[in-house]
Design an enzyme around this catalytic site. Structure first.
Site, PDB file in Angstrom:
ATOM      1  N   TYR A 140      85.426  67.227  -3.214  1.00 54.97           N
ATOM      2  CA  TYR A 140      84.586  68.424  -3.103  1.00 54.97           C
ATOM      3  C   TYR A 140      85.027  69.198  -1.873  1.00 54.97           C
ATOM      4  O   TYR A 140      85.209  68.620  -0.800  1.00 54.97           O
ATOM      5  CB  TYR A 140      83.119  68.016  -2.970  1.00 54.97           C
ATOM      6  CG  TYR A 140      82.154  69.171  -2.755  1.00 54.97           C
ATOM      7  CD1 TYR A 140      81.927  70.106  -3.760  1.00 54.97           C
ATOM      8  CD2 TYR A 140      81.473  69.311  -1.541  1.00 54.97           C
ATOM      9  CE1 TYR A 140      81.031  71.158  -3.563  1.00 54.97           C
ATOM     10  CE2 TYR A 140      80.579  70.355  -1.337  1.00 54.97           C
ATOM     11  CZ  TYR A 140      80.362  71.279  -2.354  1.00 54.97           C
ATOM     12  OH  TYR A 140      79.483  72.321  -2.159  1.00 54.97           O
ATOM     13  N   ASP A 226      90.837  68.043   4.130  1.00 59.63           N
ATOM     14  CA  ASP A 226      89.462  68.518   4.285  1.00 59.63           C
ATOM     15  C   ASP A 226      88.692  67.448   5.044  1.00 59.63           C
ATOM     16  O   ASP A 226      88.261  66.440   4.481  1.00 59.63           O
ATOM     17  CB  ASP A 226      88.841  68.791   2.912  1.00 59.63           C
ATOM     18  CG  ASP A 226      87.432  69.364   3.044  1.00 59.63           C
ATOM     19  OD1 ASP A 226      86.892  69.353   4.170  1.00 59.63           O
ATOM     20  OD2 ASP A 226      86.876  69.809   2.031  1.00 59.63           O
ATOM     21  N   LYS A 254      80.313  70.122   9.737  1.00 62.94           N
ATOM     22  CA  LYS A 254      79.276  69.111   9.984  1.00 62.94           C
ATOM     23  C   LYS A 254      79.169  68.693  11.464  1.00 62.94           C
ATOM     24  O   LYS A 254      78.548  69.376  12.251  1.00 62.94           O
ATOM     25  CB  LYS A 254      79.493  67.914   9.055  1.00 62.94           C
ATOM     26  CG  LYS A 254      79.379  68.343   7.567  1.00 62.94           C
ATOM     27  CD  LYS A 254      79.088  67.205   6.630  1.00 62.94           C
ATOM     28  CE  LYS A 254      79.209  67.633   5.178  1.00 62.94           C
ATOM     29  NZ  LYS A 254      78.035  67.622   4.386  1.00 62.94           N
TER      30      LYS A 254
HETATM   31  C1  LIG Z   1      84.569  67.359   2.230  1.00 64.32           C
HETATM   32  C2  LIG Z   1      83.675  68.563   2.222  1.00 64.32           C
HETATM   33  N1  LIG Z   1      84.230  69.778   2.282  1.00 64.32           N
HETATM   34  C3  LIG Z   1      83.486  70.891   2.304  1.00 64.32           C
HETATM   35  C4  LIG Z   1      82.111  70.813   2.256  1.00 64.32           C
HETATM   36  C5  LIG Z   1      81.285  72.068   2.292  1.00 64.32           C
HETATM   37  O1  LIG Z   1      80.659  72.160   3.523  1.00 64.32           O
HETATM   38  P1  LIG Z   1      79.322  73.028   3.693  1.00 64.32           P
HETATM   39  O2  LIG Z   1      78.241  72.316   2.945  1.00 64.32           O
HETATM   40  O3  LIG Z   1      79.107  73.084   5.181  1.00 64.32           O
HETATM   41  O4  LIG Z   1      79.616  74.369   3.112  1.00 64.32           O
HETATM   42  C6  LIG Z   1      81.485  69.580   2.203  1.00 64.32           C
HETATM   43  C7  LIG Z   1      80.025  69.463   2.138  1.00 64.32           C
HETATM   44  O5  LIG Z   1      79.441  68.443   1.958  1.00 64.32           O
HETATM   45  C8  LIG Z   1      82.287  68.412   2.174  1.00 64.32           C
HETATM   46  O6  LIG Z   1      81.750  67.192   2.106  1.00 64.32           O
END
Ligand SMILES: Cc1ncc(COP(=O)(O)O)c(C=O)c1O
Length: 418
Positions: A140, A226, A254
């Site tokens: 994700y 990511d 985060k």
């Molecule tokens: C690996 C990863 N990338 C991107 C995101 C998206 O981040 P945000 O919820 O701050 O938009 C998340 C959210 O949980 C994530 O776990």
């Protein structure tokens, strides 16, 4: 759980689609509504207390109301909250990130992980002059159009059909599937969660991340990690330090905002210098580099640097993961302070393995844990997280809750997997 939460949920469903502001927060029969959090614990509006293993889906590695973060934020409020003018605070946090994260020579702060991944894909395309991005089924990368794809196609209605042509999907932990796509398509980048954290917790198999690095080197694609979940959780330098594989670019979020909205993309200066206004790749935002977020993030990183908190947090996670494994007799994957128990049989090392899980059985377990004072994210496909605030007393409550919940659900069904 209780009458007030139930009432508020009824009201919420009239005001917010599905009663929540992010889909995973809704669960049956109704989610509890929060009153406050302190350290490792949260309390709902009906007065129930829970040991918190959701921790806002990862950012709160120091727990709720971490004193260093609260003090820093209070102090910043006295100076003003937002200016739209550069502040030294952005440099302080950027210096910490560039000091610790191996690929980070420069940083652009944005407001969420979603924004970071959307921006980094534009940068990768601009730098390489190519358009295809390879992602992995089950990873994700936020809620925007570019990456909401799995093996079976788009994960939501409303995603333009044309985007499908440029987003290619391979299988996590399967280098052959990557090579096959890389052979046939010109790739701008390979984007991966180094530990899959959005289908439960699925670590990379030995050599997988290094294999991606080598494929990228061979075909001239950028490797993007990511690290929205993993940076400052697996190590100060994130998964790239933990697994010793350095990508070209990474997205963060985060933890680096200490509980306030944040995202960032980082990477080699040669690539980052294409970002406007240094270069032509446009990216902008009213709230980018928000002073309150900067001080909260900085306080978090400084605390992590001083206190060996990452090591303690990971050790605590190992104890809880062991308790889950022992009581439930089910597979548990753990990397540092992220873990998940899977309601299935055998190892879980791919998205197909994870999707075989009995999601209903997980939710029965979740509900039984809640009744016994433990809150983990309400989905088989999220992770449990621990914080530096979790202590022995929390472990005792958790161990007991896991034992009771395990007993309760296995009494109801004779099979462990539903
Ligand atoms: C690996 C990863 N990338 C991107 C995101 C998206 O981040 P945000 O919820 O701050 O938009 C998340 C959210 O949980 C994530 O776990």
């Amino acid at each position: 759980m209780g009458a007030r939460s139930r009432r508020l949920y009824e009201k919420a469903k009239r005001l917010l689609p599905g009663g929540v502001d992010s889909p995973v927060r809704a669960f049956e029969p109704y989610p509890f509504f929060i009153e406050r959090g302190e350290g490792s614990r949260i309390r709902d509006v009906d007065g129930n207390q829970y040991v918190d293993y959701c921790l806002a889906y990862g950012p709160l590695i120091l727990g709720h109301q971490a004193p260093t973060v609260v003090e820093a934020v209070k102090d910043q409020l006295k100076h003003g909250v937002l200016f739209g003018i550069p502040s030294e605070l952005e440099l302080d946090l950027a210096e910490k990130i560039t000091k610790h994260v191996p690929c980070a020579e420069m940083v652009r702060f944005v407001n969420s992980g979603t924004e970071a991944t959307a921006s980094v894909v534009r940068l990768a395309r601009a730098y390489t002059g190519k358009e295809n991005i390879l992602i992995f089924d089950g990873c994700y990368h936020g809620a925007h159009d570019h990456f909401l794809f799995g093996k079976k196609g788009p994960k939501s209605p409303g995603i333009p059909h044309v985007l499908r042509q440029n987003t290619l999907v391979a299988s996590f932990n399967d280098l052959t599937s990557v090579e096959k796509i890389a052979r046939k398509n010109e790739l701008a980048a390979i984007m991966v969660e180094p530990v899959m954290g959005n289908l439960g917790c699925i670590p990379p198999t030995e050599g997988f991340l290094m294999g991606l690095r080598e494929i990228c080197n061979e075909c001239g694609a950028l490797l993007i990690f990511d690290e929205v979940i993993t940076c400052f959780r697996l190590a100060l330098g994130g998964a790239q330090e933990f697994f010793n594989v350095v990508p070209d670019l990474a997205t963060l979020g985060k933890i680096i905002g200490g509980g306030f909205p944040i995202g960032a993309f980082v990477g080699k200066a040669e690539i980052m210098k294409l970002v406007a206004p240094a270069g032509k790749v446009y990216q902008a935002g009213t709230f980018c580099g928000h002073p309150v977020t900067m001080v909260a993030g900085l306080a978090t990183v400084k605390t992590l640097e001083r206190k060996k908190a990452i090591e303690r947090t990971s050790n605590f996670a190992r104890k809880v993961a062991d308790a889950l494994r022992r009581e439930l007799g089910l597979p548990v994957n753990q990397v540092a302070s992220m873990f998940q128990v899977f309601f299935t049989e055998g190892n879980v090392s791919s998205s197909d393995d994870a999707r075989k899980c009995d999601k209903a059985a997980f939710m029965r377990f979740h509900r039984a844990l809640l009744k016994n004072g433990v809150f983990a994210a309400p989905s088989q496909f999220e992770c449990w997280f621990t914080s530096a605030a979790h202590a022995n007393e929390d472990f005792e409550i958790t161990k007991k809750a896991i034992a009771i919940a395990s007993n309760e659900i296995f009494k109801a069904t004779s099979s462990k997997c539903g």
